[in-house]
Motif scaffolding. Structure first.
Motif, short mmCIF file in Angstrom:
data_model
loop_
_atom_site.label_atom_id
_atom_site.label_comp_id
_atom_site.label_asym_id
_atom_site.label_seq_id
_atom_site.Cartn_x
_atom_site.Cartn_y
_atom_site.Cartn_z
N GLY A 206 0.61 -1.21 -0.22
CA GLY A 206 -0.14 0.09 0.22
C GLY A 206 1.31 1.23 0.21
N ILE A 207 0.20 2.32 -0.27
CA ILE A 207 1.28 3.60 -0.35
C ILE A 207 1.42 4.13 0.90
N GLY A 208 2.54 4.55 1.48
CA GLY A 208 3.18 4.73 2.53
C GLY A 208 3.39 6.28 3.01
N ILE A 209 3.50 7.21 4.22
CA ILE A 209 4.01 8.36 3.84
C ILE A 209 6.12 8.07 4.90
N LEU A 210 6.40 8.22 3.74
CA LEU A 210 7.89 8.30 4.67
C LEU A 210 8.00 9.57 4.73
N TYR A 211 9.12 10.14 5.99
CA TYR A 211 9.17 10.97 6.66
C TYR A 211 10.28 11.22 8.35
N SER A 212 10.81 12.51 8.36
CA SER A 212 12.01 12.17 9.10
C SER A 212 11.57 11.34 10.66
N ARG B 282 15.64 13.16 3.57
CA ARG B 282 17.18 12.92 4.48
C ARG B 282 17.46 14.13 5.54
N SER B 283 17.58 14.92 3.65
CA SER B 283 18.25 16.05 3.97
C SER B 283 16.72 17.50 4.07
N SER B 284 15.83 16.89 3.99
CA SER B 284 15.48 17.63 4.76
C SER B 284 14.85 18.48 5.57
N GLN B 285 15.47 17.85 6.88
CA GLN B 285 15.21 18.46 7.78
C GLN B 285 13.93 18.08 7.94
N GLY B 286 12.90 17.27 7.45
CA GLY B 286 11.68 17.64 8.02
C GLY B 286 10.79 18.54 7.23
N ARG B 287 11.39 18.75 6.12
CA ARG B 287 10.54 19.60 5.57
C ARG B 287 10.01 18.42 4.18
N TYR B 288 10.44 17.63 4.05
CA TYR B 288 9.32 16.86 3.08
C TYR B 288 9.43 15.78 3.62
N ALA B 289 7.84 15.59 2.71
CA ALA B 289 7.71 13.70 3.31
C ALA B 289 7.26 12.97 1.67
N TYR B 290 7.46 11.31 1.36
CA TYR B 290 7.75 11.04 0.83
C TYR B 290 6.71 10.03 0.94
N LEU B 291 6.01 10.10 -0.48
CA LEU B 291 4.81 9.20 -0.69
C LEU B 291 5.30 7.96 -1.50
N MET B 292 5.47 6.48 -0.78
CA MET B 292 5.97 5.83 -1.40
C MET B 292 5.52 4.36 -1.02
N GLU B 293 5.97 3.60 -1.65
CA GLU B 293 5.13 2.03 -1.47
C GLU B 293 5.42 1.60 -0.73
N SER B 294 4.42 0.87 0.39
CA SER B 294 5.13 0.03 1.81
C SER B 294 6.25 -0.77 1.82
N PRO B 295 6.56 -1.65 1.22
CA PRO B 295 7.47 -2.58 1.10
C PRO B 295 8.95 -1.85 0.94
N GLN B 296 8.69 -0.61 0.19
CA GLN B 296 10.25 -0.08 -0.01
C GLN B 296 10.65 0.40 1.26
N LEU B 297 8.64 1.15 1.93
CA LEU B 297 9.31 2.29 3.04
C LEU B 297 10.35 0.93 3.98
N GLU B 298 9.61 -0.16 4.19
CA GLU B 298 9.91 -0.64 5.54
C GLU B 298 11.75 -0.96 4.80
N TYR B 299 12.19 -1.40 4.01
CA TYR B 299 13.35 -1.47 3.95
C TYR B 299 14.16 -0.81 4.47
N VAL B 300 14.09 0.84 3.63
CA VAL B 300 14.37 2.07 4.21
C VAL B 300 14.25 2.52 5.45
N VAL B 301 13.09 2.04 6.75
CA VAL B 301 13.50 2.40 7.73
C VAL B 301 13.23 1.72 8.51
#
Ligand code: ASP
Length: 848
Positions: free
Chosen positions: A518-524, A710-729
């Motif tokens: 599903g689509i999730g939100i990646l954020y700092s 990563r570099s936005s210090q909380g000023r950008y959120a990325y809408l991405m798909e959950s498996p990759q989001l899981e991988y990143v976090v």
């Protein structure tokens, strides 16, 4: 091919025998002689021979025409010459004929038909005729075009051809396919119609156009002689492979040499009227057909003429010797009296002919047509089933056989697999290592997945890098990215984190899903709140603290007042004097305050209430303090040990409500399309925001999106798909998923439209899912490889460290103590000064 070349000498002998037989019949002119005339176009030599052969056969068949001799007359009619046709028919009618057969050309046949109608002589046709009604004295043994069209429509339905291209040569072709163009629901098929260039053998421009429009399913209606050259040109343009299907409408394709296309993998299907497994058909075809100059040698026509004569003979059998032909003159209006009865008998005939079971309806249309379905395989055009109006297509091989065939064709083949470099699906083993070539360059979940499927299905793989994911532009309808590349058959499949969407499913084939998402939100990760000096105040809200202070004062004052009222709180300060002048009360205001604070702090005091009223107040105050202090203590531990996080966004709704934090998705992908097509108000708001944001919030690669968060210090959120989001976090502990998933969907393997391998690869995916391989691969690439599980380890360490309380957490208590002590010192000094002044004044008074 069933037909065998007849040697010229044998043909000449047959001619002579048949003609001598015919002449002998004419010479005897016995009363039981019945004449029929066959009209043929010039060049229809084989049809003439078949006609005479059939006459000969019925004469020799014992018991068929006892006491009757059938004589076949042959007339050649020049093409499109109605005058000559009329003359020849009239001459034949003058000689007294029981039926007229042919000719094949429509315009001359219509003339012959009108004469037969007027003279009441049966006219037997064996040609393709699109007209929906028969003339009164006519019967046609050729299946009606609408029957053939129904057969094609039913095949197309069975194959699920929702979009296909009709390629036709002349207007007659379109008429032939009329039923298809008038399919019951117009939306059922999306049909593109193209005409072959007249007077040109170069079909390439037309074929290119078809290919460009992703036309992989082609219904071909052209002359038999055109078929090989058209297929050859299609092969040159890469249109003869497993993704292309051709349904050829000619009933005689099997006499064309298609050997050169046997191994191309293209699906070539045709229908055949003549049953090749019928020995009689085989015999006739072998004797009268001469391949390979197939243009004129149409097996179907030969078989139909043969069957037409048999039908006539069976009808004649009913009459026996009672049939009398008579000389008819085209100049008079007098017709043949027995013509109509003979025609009716013909309509009642039922026989197993060379062209399958022959039967007519009341109008003289052929019913009960059975067609053989033939497909090009490595053994040539082979029969794979039959079609009949009642039962539709009936394949002799079942689903299992078909799958086996496909698996067989896949074995040891090399399939081009397109993938995109995107962690952890496909990654370059070592970007700087130039010695790595071919498949060795890639690693990742999808690479392992494809290798597992290839191992199961025994094929080889060649990995290539594809572009963006792509889709179909809703305005222009143009395909893009890997979707387009697959549509153009640049690869045999695309295996990456490619989402199955409705839009893609329309133009590609997808296998069973291999992962759900599903689509999730990646954020700092939210910032930890710095511990506060007075955090011991945190367990109770300010409001509660204020209420407590007020309650403390209120209870103290009430205690003071009630103690004044109550007589039991007044004591004799000198118990030796029975009647004291003054009574003493221990609950002065300071003492009341001291009593309540003592119990609030769980310490008690040396003052104890004696009256019932004051004891009641004291009891309830103790109860109040018991609950308050227990609640405070319970909450205090949590506040001192758990580090509080503050995140400005908790969900997609939070994102939609604000404009401070930017958010975006992949430039060309299903995530972006999800927001574009969403009907939910908050997602629509998010789409408008993303669309209008400058600089653009869309990014080219998922890794760029992660980097931007990563570099936005909380000023950008990325809408991405959950498996990759899981991988990143899992690896970057400064990033988190915010909120839940916005939708549910799946990844699948995409294949070019019409790919024969979709089912077999789907089956392989199911096997891998059931035997746990998919789960093992996910664990490998998500949790173990490439630094997986790093954040879990960090979390364990930090939770161990969090159990000790530092000065940051409890420093406030020290501050309060120090402040209290300082205040006590000040008060002590004040008390001292106050008392000294009082003593001083008293000394002054006594001395003065
Ligand atoms: N997996 C997606 C796709 O297939 C990519 C994305 O939009 O995040 O388009």
């Amino acid at each position: 091919m069933a037909a065998v070349r007849v040697r010229p000498s044998a043909r000449a002998r047959l001619w002579t025998r048949l003609w001598l037989g015919a002449l002998a019949g004419a010479a005897s002119a016995a009363p039981d002689l019945v004449r029929i005339v066959g009209l043929f176009d010039p060049g229809d030599e084989r049809q003439e021979i078949t006609f005479l052969h059939a006459v000969d056969r019925v004469n020799r068949e014992p018991g068929l025409l006892p006491g009757v001799h059938l004589q076949g007359l042959v007339e050649r009619v020049p093409l499109h010459n109605s005058f000559q046709a009329t003359r020849r028919v009239c001459l034949a009618l003058e000689r007294g004929v029981a039926a007229v057969f042919g000719p094949q050309t429509a315009s001359t046949s219509w003339h012959v038909q009108s004469i037969c109608d007027a003279m009441e002589v049966p006219h037997v046709e064996s040609r393709w005729d699109f007209r929906p009604r028969r003339a009164d004295f006519s019967i046609n043994i050729h299946p009606h075009p609408s029957t053939l069209s129904n057969a094609y429509v039913s095949l197309i339905r069975q194959w699920h051809w929702h979009a296909f291209t009709i390629v036709y040569e002349d207007a007659a072709g379109l008429l032939r396919l009329q039923a298809m163009l008038q399919a019951p629901t117009p939306s059922e098929f999306s049909i593109t119609i193209r005409q072959l260039p007249p007077q040109s053998d170069d079909f390439r421009p037309l074929l290119k156009r078809i290919k460009k429009n992703a036309g992989t399913k082609i219904l071909l209606d052209c002359r038999l002689s055109t078929v090989p050259s058209l297929l050859r040109q299609a092969r040159e343009l890469g249109m003869m492979n497993q993704y292309f299907s051709y349904l050829i409408t000619s009933l005689d394709v099997h006499i064309v040499d298609l050997d050169e296309f046997k191994y191309t993998g293209a699906n070539i299907t045709a229908l055949r009227l003549v049953n090749p497994s019928d020995p009689a058909a085989d015999d006739v075809i072998r004797r009268f057909m001469t391949p390979p100059t197939a243009a004129q040698t149409r097996e179907t026509e030969v078989a139909l003429i043969h069957d037409a004569v048999l039908v006539f003979a069976r009808a004649l059998h009913q009459f026996g010797r009672s049939l009398h032909t008579q000389s008819l003159s085209c100049g008079t209006e007098r017709g043949w009296s027995q013509g109509s009865s003979l025609l009716n008998f013909m309509k009642l005939v039922r026989l197993p002919g060379l062209s399958g079971p022959v039967q007519f309806d009341g109008e003289g249309f052929r019913t009960e047509v059975t067609l053989a379905i033939t497909e090009l395989s490595k053994d040539g055009l082979t029969r794979v089933g039959t079609w009949s109006p009642d039962q539709g297509a009936n394949y002799t091989r079942n689903y299992g056989d078909k799958m086996q065939e496909i698996e067989q064709s896949l074995r040891h083949k090399t399939l081009v697999v397109m993938t995109t470099v995107n962690e952890p699906y496909a990654m370059l083993v070592n970007e700087s290592d130039t010695t790595l070539t071919g498949n060795a360059r890639f690693e990742g979940f999808c690479i392992d997945l494809v290798n597992e499927i290839a191992r199961l299905r025994e094929f080889y793989v060649q990995f290539v890098e594809g572009g963006s994911y792509g889709g179909i532009d809703p305005i222009t309808g143009e395909a893009s990215g890997m979707v387009k590349e697959l549509m153009d058959q640049k690869a045999d499949m695309a295996v990456t984190d490619l989402t199955i969407t409705y839009e893609r499913e329309q133009v590609l084939d997808f296998t069973m899903p291999w992962m759900n998402l599903g689509i999730g939100i990646l954020y700092s990760k939210p910032k930890k709140e710095p511990p506060q000096l007075f955090s011991f105040l945190a367990p109770l809200s300010l409001e509660v603290w204020l209420y407590m202070a007020a309650t403390y004062l209120g209870v103290s004052v009430l205690l003071f007042i009630l103690a004044r009222f109550s007589p039991y709180e007044w004591d004799n300060p000198h118990p030796c004097r029975e009647e004291p002048d003054v009574l003493e009360n221990q609950f002065s205001l300071p003492n009341s305050l001291w009593f309540t604070i003592g119990s609030l702090m769980q310490q008690g005091s040396d003052i104890a209430p004696k009256a019932l009223s004051t004891r009641m107040i004291a009891g309830l105050w103790w109860f109040f303090t018991l609950i308050m202090i227990s609640s405070y203590t319970a909450n205090l531990a949590a506040f001192l040990t758990v580090e509080r996080m503050v995140s400005p966004i908790e969900s997609a709704e939070d994102l939609a409500k604000q404009t401070e934090i930017k958010y975006g998705a992949l430039e060309s992908g299903s995530t972006k399309n999800f927001f574009r097509d969403s009907k939910i108000a908050s997602y629509q708001r998010m789409w408008s925001f993303m669309k209008s944001a400058r600089p653009s919030v869309f990014i080219k690669k998922a890794s760029e999106g992660v980097e931007r968060v990563r570099s936005s210090q909380g000023r950008y959120a990325y809408l991405m798909e959950s498996p990759q989001l899981e991988y990143v976090v899992e690896r970057d502990c400064d990033l988190v998923q915010v909120g839940g998933l916005l939708d549910t969907k799946s990844y699948g393997i995409a294949l070019p439209p019409g790919s024969p391998y979709t089912s077999t690869i789907s089956n392989a995916i199911l096997i891998l899912q059931e035997n746990g391989t998919l789960h093992a691969l996910k664990t490998k690439w998500w949790k173990e490889m490439k630094g997986g599980g790093a954040c879990k380890r960090n979390a364990k360490k930090s939770s161990a460290a969090a159990s000790e309380l530092g000065l940051d957490q409890v420093g406030g208590v020290f501050v309060v103590l120090l402040a209290g002590m300082a205040a006590a010192c000040c008060i002590a000094i004040c008390e001292f000064i106050w008392k000294s002044r009082q003593l001083n004044q008293a000394a002054h008074v006594s001395t003065s």
